[in-house]
Design a protein around this motif. Sequence first.
Motif, PDB file in Angstrom:
ATOM      1  N   GLY A  10       5.687 -52.649   3.900  1.00  0.00           N
ATOM      2  CA  GLY A  10       5.790 -52.418   2.454  1.00  0.00           C
ATOM      3  C   GLY A  10       6.240 -50.803   2.379  1.00  0.00           C
ATOM      4  O   GLY A  10       6.087 -50.027   3.253  1.00  0.00           O
ATOM      5  N   PRO A 283       1.303 -46.975  -3.375  1.00  0.00           N
ATOM      6  CA  PRO A 283       2.168 -47.743  -3.520  1.00  0.00           C
ATOM      7  C   PRO A 283       2.846 -48.540  -2.358  1.00  0.00           C
ATOM      8  O   PRO A 283       3.064 -49.792  -2.254  1.00  0.00           O
ATOM      9  N   ALA A 286       0.241 -50.781  -0.902  1.00  0.00           N
ATOM     10  CA  ALA A 286      -0.075 -52.045  -1.663  1.00  0.00           C
ATOM     11  C   ALA A 286       1.106 -53.069  -1.493  1.00  0.00           C
ATOM     12  O   ALA A 286       0.648 -54.200  -1.592  1.00  0.00           O
ATOM     13  N   ASN A 287       2.173 -52.437  -1.507  1.00  0.00           N
ATOM     14  CA  ASN A 287       3.306 -53.300  -1.132  1.00  0.00           C
ATOM     15  C   ASN A 287       3.302 -54.104   0.334  1.00  0.00           C
ATOM     16  O   ASN A 287       3.573 -55.297   0.376  1.00  0.00           O
ATOM     17  N   ARG A 290       0.614 -56.749   0.131  1.00  0.00           N
ATOM     18  CA  ARG A 290       1.050 -57.854  -0.881  1.00  0.00           C
ATOM     19  C   ARG A 290       2.091 -58.869   0.107  1.00  0.00           C
ATOM     20  O   ARG A 290       1.966 -59.927   0.192  1.00  0.00           O
ATOM     21  N   ASP A 291       2.778 -57.995   0.922  1.00  0.00           N
ATOM     22  CA  ASP A 291       3.675 -58.656   1.682  1.00  0.00           C
ATOM     23  C   ASP A 291       2.725 -59.410   3.115  1.00  0.00           C
ATOM     24  O   ASP A 291       3.314 -60.726   3.278  1.00  0.00           O
ATOM     25  N   THR A 293      -0.313 -60.646   2.470  1.00  0.00           N
ATOM     26  CA  THR A 293      -1.263 -61.492   1.736  1.00  0.00           C
ATOM     27  C   THR A 293      -0.595 -62.477   0.743  1.00  0.00           C
ATOM     28  O   THR A 293      -1.264 -63.551   0.247  1.00  0.00           O
ATOM     29  N   GLY A 294       0.295 -61.929   0.143  1.00  0.00           N
ATOM     30  CA  GLY A 294       1.036 -62.829  -1.084  1.00  0.00           C
ATOM     31  C   GLY A 294       0.238 -62.259  -2.322  1.00  0.00           C
ATOM     32  O   GLY A 294       0.606 -63.047  -3.412  1.00  0.00           O
ATOM     33  N   ILE A 295      -0.557 -61.286  -2.300  1.00  0.00           N
ATOM     34  CA  ILE A 295      -1.680 -60.970  -3.380  1.00  0.00           C
ATOM     35  C   ILE A 295      -1.199 -59.630  -3.769  1.00  0.00           C
ATOM     36  O   ILE A 295      -1.205 -58.694  -3.140  1.00  0.00           O
ATOM     37  N   ARG A 296      -0.968 -59.361  -5.260  1.00  0.00           N
ATOM     38  CA  ARG A 296      -0.711 -58.138  -5.532  1.00  0.00           C
ATOM     39  C   ARG A 296      -1.978 -57.308  -6.208  1.00  0.00           C
ATOM     40  O   ARG A 296      -2.549 -57.870  -6.993  1.00  0.00           O
ATOM     41  N   PHE A 297      -2.453 -56.361  -5.340  1.00  0.00           N
ATOM     42  CA  PHE A 297      -3.576 -55.565  -5.769  1.00  0.00           C
ATOM     43  C   PHE A 297      -3.149 -54.350  -6.787  1.00  0.00           C
ATOM     44  O   PHE A 297      -2.441 -53.745  -6.321  1.00  0.00           O
ATOM     45  N   THR A 298      -3.833 -54.258  -7.768  1.00  0.00           N
ATOM     46  CA  THR A 298      -3.578 -53.193  -8.938  1.00  0.00           C
ATOM     47  C   THR A 298      -4.825 -52.348  -9.049  1.00  0.00           C
ATOM     48  O   THR A 298      -4.542 -51.421  -9.902  1.00  0.00           O
TER      49      THR A 298
END
Length: 317
Positions: A10, A283, A286-287, A290-291, A293-298
């Motif tokens: 990411g 950022p 986190a991207n 997400r790539d 795991t498929g999960i967006r951590f915020t």
Amino acid sequence: MPDGWLVGQGTGMSMIATGPPGGHFADATVKLLQDGTYDIAVGTAEFGNGTTTVHKQITAGALSATVDRIAIRQSDTDVVRHDTGAFGSAGTVVAGKAVMKAADALAVQLLDFAARYLGAAAPGECRLTADAVECAGRVVSLKELFQAARASGHELSADGHWGGSPRSVAFNAQWFRLAVDPATGEIRILRSVHAADAGKVINPMPCRGQVEGGVAQALGATLFENVRLDERGQVTTAVFRRYRLPQYADVPRTEVHFMETSNAIGPLGAKSMSESPFNPVAPAFANALRDATGIRFTELPLTRDRVWLALHEAGKG
């Protein structure tokens, strides 16, 4: 990577403007000394950000000198007017611009005075060297020029001011490739790359160090650092035994690439840098997560337990 680990990549990009508009200013004075060397007085502070070297480099370039012939005094209102301070990435692009204006003005003074002293037709016939001024084949040392100016009641000194506006903007981009163990939530950084648009990089080594340090600091906020409060609002992580900071082994090697750009506002085409490498790291991380795991951590920090719990709740742990 071991079987079952998830791999992703990411990127993130950020922009920074130096200090508040019109709210950051600097003053500087550059003068010729009796021994033919130069003195810089500037209000900003050196705290490891490398501005002392940069200010000497700027002055040396304007006066055709070498940095070993330049002394610098700083952070002292007894020798220079008020400076708003070393914050907001302003050491090079605000204080440095004030230094450049002072050094450029002094160069003009030296050429004008030398032309009159040697009887040259015009200052354009003169040029500065490291320790003298040459005018149409004649040479006068800077020491002699100082004495001549003193005898005539003049001081060869010039002031420079910069008000921090208009501002230029710098850009930073961070890229990660990482792997995640869904069984434990462990994250391993496989590769870290940072690209910085700092305009004309006046002193590459400390600027590269700023980028590497900014990435390391940002990884602390991304992965470890977490201020915890109890039910009364009291900080419970007030000592380093409870507040996790990254260690050297926690920080990967980051490849640093500088873009070849130039800026008409900053001194010699430079832009700000300093804390700006911090901004795109979380950022980008986190991207990449997400790539993988498929999960967006915020929410930060992305600790192992937080990652494992999210994967477990999503049925991926």
